[in-house]
Design a protein around this motif. Structure first.
Motif, PDB file in Angstrom:
ATOM      1  N   PRO A 267       1.341  -0.911  -0.409  1.00 35.96           N
ATOM      2  CA  PRO A 267       0.370  -0.273  -0.394  1.00 35.96           C
ATOM      3  C   PRO A 267       0.877   1.403  -0.062  1.00 35.96           C
ATOM      4  O   PRO A 267       2.182   1.471   0.874  1.00 35.96           O
ATOM      5  CB  PRO A 267      -0.768   0.054   1.602  1.00 35.96           C
ATOM      6  CG  PRO A 267      -0.996  -1.836   1.149  1.00 35.96           C
ATOM      7  CD  PRO A 267       0.484  -2.191   1.002  1.00 35.96           C
ATOM      8  N   ARG A 268       0.392   2.333  -0.874  1.00 31.47           N
ATOM      9  CA  ARG A 268       0.744   3.648  -0.980  1.00 31.47           C
ATOM     10  C   ARG A 268      -0.146   4.745  -0.136  1.00 31.47           C
ATOM     11  O   ARG A 268      -0.967   4.306   0.372  1.00 31.47           O
ATOM     12  CB  ARG A 268       1.217   3.383  -1.831  1.00 31.47           C
ATOM     13  CG  ARG A 268       2.295   2.674  -3.352  1.00 31.47           C
ATOM     14  CD  ARG A 268       3.139   2.349  -4.414  1.00 31.47           C
ATOM     15  NE  ARG A 268       3.393   3.391  -4.616  1.00 31.47           N
ATOM     16  CZ  ARG A 268       4.953   3.232  -4.650  1.00 31.47           C
ATOM     17  NH1 ARG A 268       5.454   1.771  -4.903  1.00 31.47           N
ATOM     18  NH2 ARG A 268       6.001   3.959  -4.226  1.00 31.47           N
ATOM     19  N   PHE A 269       0.593   6.222   0.020  1.00 34.95           N
ATOM     20  CA  PHE A 269      -0.659   7.259   0.350  1.00 34.95           C
ATOM     21  C   PHE A 269      -1.529   7.160  -1.046  1.00 34.95           C
ATOM     22  O   PHE A 269      -2.974   7.464  -0.199  1.00 34.95           O
ATOM     23  CB  PHE A 269       0.390   7.957  -0.133  1.00 34.95           C
ATOM     24  CG  PHE A 269       1.504   8.773   1.387  1.00 34.95           C
ATOM     25  CD1 PHE A 269       0.633   9.448   1.912  1.00 34.95           C
ATOM     26  CD2 PHE A 269       2.616   8.758   1.182  1.00 34.95           C
ATOM     27  CE1 PHE A 269       1.663   9.825   2.812  1.00 34.95           C
ATOM     28  CE2 PHE A 269       3.731   8.771   2.186  1.00 34.95           C
ATOM     29  CZ  PHE A 269       3.038   9.923   3.227  1.00 34.95           C
ATOM     30  N   SER A 270      -1.757   6.794  -2.134  1.00 34.92           N
ATOM     31  CA  SER A 270      -2.495   6.558  -3.139  1.00 34.92           C
ATOM     32  C   SER A 270      -3.573   6.067  -2.732  1.00 34.92           C
ATOM     33  O   SER A 270      -4.687   5.526  -3.224  1.00 34.92           O
ATOM     34  CB  SER A 270      -2.353   6.244  -4.622  1.00 34.92           C
ATOM     35  OG  SER A 270      -1.784   5.659  -4.492  1.00 34.92           O
TER      36      SER A 270
ATOM     37  N   ILE B 258      -4.200   4.991   1.050  1.00 32.11           N
ATOM     38  CA  ILE B 258      -5.032   4.926   1.999  1.00 32.11           C
ATOM     39  C   ILE B 258      -6.675   5.873   1.686  1.00 32.11           C
ATOM     40  O   ILE B 258      -6.896   6.213   0.477  1.00 32.11           O
ATOM     41  CB  ILE B 258      -5.114   6.600   2.904  1.00 32.11           C
ATOM     42  CG1 ILE B 258      -3.444   7.065   2.729  1.00 32.11           C
ATOM     43  CG2 ILE B 258      -5.457   7.173   4.012  1.00 32.11           C
ATOM     44  CD1 ILE B 258      -3.177   8.306   2.943  1.00 32.11           C
ATOM     45  N   PRO B 259      -7.543   4.806   2.439  1.00 30.22           N
ATOM     46  CA  PRO B 259      -9.185   4.818   2.381  1.00 30.22           C
ATOM     47  C   PRO B 259      -9.130   6.606   2.632  1.00 30.22           C
ATOM     48  O   PRO B 259      -8.687   7.712   3.560  1.00 30.22           O
ATOM     49  CB  PRO B 259      -9.162   4.523   3.524  1.00 30.22           C
ATOM     50  CG  PRO B 259      -8.452   2.967   3.946  1.00 30.22           C
ATOM     51  CD  PRO B 259      -6.742   3.960   3.697  1.00 30.22           C
ATOM     52  N   ASP B 260     -10.478   6.537   1.645  1.00 26.12           N
ATOM     53  CA  ASP B 260     -11.148   8.296   1.638  1.00 26.12           C
ATOM     54  C   ASP B 260     -10.931   9.132   3.830  1.00 26.12           C
ATOM     55  O   ASP B 260     -10.350   9.390   3.657  1.00 26.12           O
ATOM     56  CB  ASP B 260     -11.860   8.318   1.317  1.00 26.12           C
ATOM     57  CG  ASP B 260     -12.145   8.415  -0.324  1.00 26.12           C
ATOM     58  OD1 ASP B 260     -10.698   8.384  -0.582  1.00 26.12           O
ATOM     59  OD2 ASP B 260     -13.462   8.505  -1.038  1.00 26.12           O
TER      60      ASP B 260
END
Ligand code: FES
Ligand code: FES
Lengths: 158, 761
Positions: free
Chosen positions: B683-686, B688-690
């Motif tokens: 997982p990356r920053f993009s 992250i769940p809203d």
């Protein structure tokens, strides 16, 4: 195997060093004792090795040291002003934006480049800009908050 | 009601904060000693083969090379060339045979890192291929090639599996759990949900790859490394070099991520052997690619059946689990038995049958990873609750509430009764997620788990109170980022009534600190925390003893105060008592020990609760899943540092999301095809769940200090099943294999469409 002398400007200090042509920037800075810069993926995906070269964030694991000839290099060790932490460093502590801390030097250096370019970033900008930095511990949310806090702090500062 | 505390229960800043944000924190990879040499590893290019020869001449002649070491050298020198904390079957360097692609075959030691790496290319190993087996189900077949015809010596551990009974062919471990009459229960069920589920092989990707620095000092072996369990590694090394435990020192400075992946011996044996044969200090730093060839987690293939009444009451559960544990035993007996214990969930189940088997294959050895069997089992156990709810026309939350055990209720016979209120946790989670969800195109999935956590409860700690009333804590627990230094210091400050800033922590060094069994299974706060409390109480007792003598006071007149004692109307700080007793200087030492007795007599020491859910949407064109909200309920009894608990919950949940959506180690032929973090996507920053919400449930029901119990794994355990459940509720077909990659989801969408058209036809 060639070697050459370069004019090194790291964290405000200057010196001349002789390096082999194939020396990587991360090897050079770490050999100077600046071991805050970390190696992880070694292939330009994780951002742990990020330093500023001429103001731009670069992956020092895939940048040749000769490229730093006569250009300013900033590593994590160059951010604090003596004992006074950079607002990003303060914010990372305040927001618990790290755990193991291995990604943190690269993370903070990338964030600095972000705030230099966009002093008033929104959440989307932070997430987008920082996408090249991996953190396996935190789940990222606290890092986003820390960067936004630091931006606000820096704008407020005289 | 919470008691009034000063330091515990507050989000005290991390003790390692400044060091970590300034780059000053030193990890094992940053260490060097003068005159140190460097090692590089030569790895097997075959999945399974006999080694017919190793030609080291060219490598030995290469510039800077000090020594080229192979497994036979260890044998010839009379060392124990194998390690393993349960079964002694893992060769430090391959002997006679390689069992997986990437297995260490030789180590080259040279003056520089580059010289070592260049010479490693020159080591010429000849092989005679043997048939290889990669898939666990294949490895169980009678004609499958057998990896270990002779089993390694069993050197023990907690005896949580069935031991060596029934371990034939490639079976590495068997665990059985069960009660009641399954067949009878199945026969009278209104509904039986049946299915096969798959959980992927994962790589933990702790960002600091495995590394070690080893040297001998007057015959004592000293190793600095990325070890999570320094005392476990000490035992392996002592056995290897026939040294007493006292003459092996293993130290882990700051560790760049653990998550279980750095439990047990990894590169320490190779590095120490290199130091032994060269007489030099030797440094070995693995790359991430090499780390991926060192340890992974076990994949699971689960056949499961769950039987229900018309009202959704569980009648029976039946699980047959096959796990792929790779080439060596490592921690498999434990992971295997934990998978068996954790798959069926904290429900009232009249009849249960679980058989879990872990199987040797010619793949990277597997070991611990966050959750330790729980996410693997959960995908079947929890998803079947959702599938049943769908079939019975019941609400999945309601279905769970009907079956969950209550606080104080036993759900595994003879084990600790549940020390949590799961029904309340689940209601909290559901309401935070606005269950059942009404937003068009979005779907919610959630789940619960209760893991028998804490491992074997052996722990010790020591505190030294100095003559200025400041305190040093000694603990064998390693700082992996979880914040143990901070939490344990908070406990000391609270117990002794001293300011947090005056507490120093020395940790993770077997040459200096007290014994700690492991740093894993979410045990530090609960078990080490109790040892720390005991050490503080012991120190206070000694201070009182000193005061009796120093001031000639009767014991009965002495009272404890914050930071000292009170007697005859006057307060004395610890420092005053110490200095008075010694005349000048001095200190007081307190020791605390925790064992499997009293509060920890019943296993497990505590249950770690998982209660996580999420809301997601699916792009019907691409199969891409987007997580709009993720919510965790941290049922931790008492949060000694709430910010650190949130950190654990967020980190575990996000790691779980990686496995749910992207992560999977893939083998093709005998070779790992994605051994790098470009192709193995974390997982990356993009991603992250809203929205992320972390709730705390504090009911002071933990067996740890102040009613605390562990966190760190639970929040991730149900993410996989919750993701599959949300996708299933949206599409009408439940994915039974993770990760739910866009391709897999896209196929499900097409399948759902086909089913719909068939129905309308
Ligand atoms: S180490 Fe340079 S980008 Fe990962
Ligand atoms: S804090 Fe551990 S990887 Fe980011």
């Amino acid at each position: 195997m060639g070697s050459r002398e370069i004019h090194l400007r790291v964290n405000g200090g200057e010196r001349r060093v002789v390096i082999e042509d194939q020396t990587l920037l991360i090897e050079l800075v770490r050999s100077l004792g600046l071991v805050g810069t970390k190696l992880s993926c070694d292939s330009q995906v994780c951002g742990a090795c990020t330093v500023l070269l001429d103001g731009r964030p670069v992956s020092s694991c895939t940048t040749l040291a000769i490229e730093a000839d006569d250009k300013p290099v900033v590593t994590i060790e160059g951010l604090a002003d003596g004992a006074k932490l950079h607002p990003l460093q303060e914010a990372f502590i305040e927001r618990f934006a790290f755990q193991c801390g291995y990604c943190t030097p690269g993370m903070i250096v990338s964030a600095k480049a972000l705030l230099d370019a966009y002093p008033e970033p929104d959440v989307a900008t932070v997430r987008h800009w920082m996408d090249g930095n991996i953190c396996r511990c935190t789940g990222y949310q606290t890092i986003v908050e820390a960067v936004l806090d630091a931006a606000e702090q820096m704008r407020g500062a005289p | 009601m919470k008691q009034a505390h000063r330091v515990v229960g507050t989000p005290a800043r991390r003790a390692d904060g400044v060091a970590k944000v300034t780059g000053a924190a030193r990890y094992a990879v940053d260490l060097s000693v003068p005159g140190m040499a460097y090692a590089a590893v030569v790895r097997s290019t075959r999945a399974h083969a006999k080694i017919t020869g190793i030609d080291r001449t060219a490598a030995a002649a290469s510039p800077g090379v000090i020594r080229v070491l192979i497994g036979d050298d260890l044998l010839a020198a009379g060392l124990t060339p194998y390690y393993g904390h349960v079964v002694l079957d893992h060769p430090v360097l391959a002997i006679e045979r390689v069992r997986f692609h990437g297995e260490p075959v030789a180590v080259v030691v040279a003056e520089t890192k580059r010289e070592a790496a260049e010479a490693a290319e020159l080591v010429d190993v000849s092989y005679e291929d043997l048939p290889a087996v990669i898939d666990a189900d294949e490895a169980l077949k009678p004609d499958a090639p057998v990896l270990h015809e002779r089993r390694g010596e069993r050197v023990g551990d907690e005896g949580m599996d069935e031991g060596e009974k029934g371990l034939v062919g490639n079976v590495c471990a068997i665990a059985r759990v069960g009660w009641g009459n399954i067949d009878e229960a199945l026969a009278r069920a209104h509904l039986v949900v049946e299915g096969e589920y798959r959980y992927p092989m994962l790589y933990g990707y702790a960002m600091e790859p495995y590394n070690a620095l080893a040297f001998f000092d007057q015959g004592d072996l000293v190793v600095f490394s990325t070890a999570q369990h320094v005392y476990m590694v000490r035992r392996d090394l002592a056995r290897m070099f026939h040294l007493p435990l006292a003459r092996v020192r293993v130290s882990a400075p700051y560790v760049g991520g653990g998550y279980g992946t750095k439990s047990y011996t990894k590169v320490e044996g190779m590095t120490a052997a290199a130091a032994f044969f060269t007489g030099r200090a030797v440094k070995l730093d693995l790359s991430v690619e090499e780390a991926m060839l060192t340890t992974r987690s076990a994949s699971a293939h689960i056949r499961a059946r769950s039987a229900f009444t018309k009202d959704g009451m569980l009648l029976a559960r039946d699980f047959q689990i096959v796990m792929n544990n790779g080439a060596y035993t490592d921690n498999t007996p434990l992971v295997n038995s934990k998978t068996a214990n954790r798959c069926f969930g904290p429900y009232r189940i009249p009849a249960l049958r679980v058989i879990a088997r872990s199987v040797f294959t010619n793949t990277v050895p597997s070991s611990s990873l966050r959750g330790f069997g729980a996410p693997q089992g959960n995908i079947a156990g929890e998803l079947q609750m959702d599938e049943a709810a769908a079939k019975l026309g019941l609400d999945p939350v309601e279905l769970r509430l009907r079956n969950l055990v209550g606080p104080g209720e036993e759900f595994m016979p003879g084990k600790r009764p549940l020390d949590a209120d799961l029904k309340d946790d689940l209601r909290c989670l559901a309401s935070a997620l606005e269950w059942p969800g009404t937003r068009i195109g979005r779907s919610i999935g959630l789940g619960v788990s209760a893991s028998d956590a804490g491992a074997y409860p052996t722990s010790t700690a020591a505190v030294r109170i100095h003559s200025d009333t400041s305190v040093t804590l000694f603990t064998g627990s390693t700082e992996l980022g979880q914040g143990s230094r901070t939490v344990l210091a908070q406990i000391v400050a609270e117990e002794l009534g001293v300011p947090l800033e005056s507490v120093g922590v020395v940790n993770g060094d077997t040459g200096v600190v007290t014994y700690e069994r492991t740093t894993g299974a979410s045990r530090t706060t609960t078990i080490t925390g109790r040892a720390v409390q005991e050490a503080c109480r012991d120190a206070r007792r000694r201070v009182r003893e000193l005061a009796v003598q120093a001031f000639d006071l009767p014991t009965s007149e002495i009272e404890d105060t914050a930071g000292g004692i009170r007697a005859r109307g006057r307060g004395f700080s610890y420092g005053e008592v110490i200095e008075k007793w010694f005349g000048a200087g001095g200190e007081v030492l307190g020791h605390g020990a925790v064992r499997r007795a009293e509060g920890f007599a019943k296993m497990p020491p505590f249950y770690e609760i998982g209660c996580t859910g999420l809301e997601l949407s699916v792009d019907r064109e691409t199969g891409q899943v987007h997580v709009t909200k993720l919510t965790t309920v941290g049922d931790v009894g008492f949060a000694i540092n709430p910010a650190l608990v949130h950190g654990q919950d967020a980190g575990a949940a996000m790691m779980g999301l990686g496995a749910a959506l992207h992560e999977e180690l893939i083998y093709e032929g005998g070779q790992l095809v994605n051994p790098n973090v470009v192709d193995y996507r974390v997982p990356r920053f993009s991603d992250i769940p809203d929205e992320m919400v972390h709730l705390l449930a504090e009911r002071l029901d933990g067996s740890g200090p102040f009613g605390a119990k562990g966190a760190g794994e639970g929040a991730g355990n149900t993410v996989g099943s919750a993701t599959a459940s949300a996708i299933g509720r949206l599409l009408g077909i439940f994915p039974r294999e993770l990760p739910a990659t866009p391709e897999r989801v896209w196929r499900l969408i097409r399948e759902a469409e086909r089913v719909r058209t068939r129905k309308t036809e």
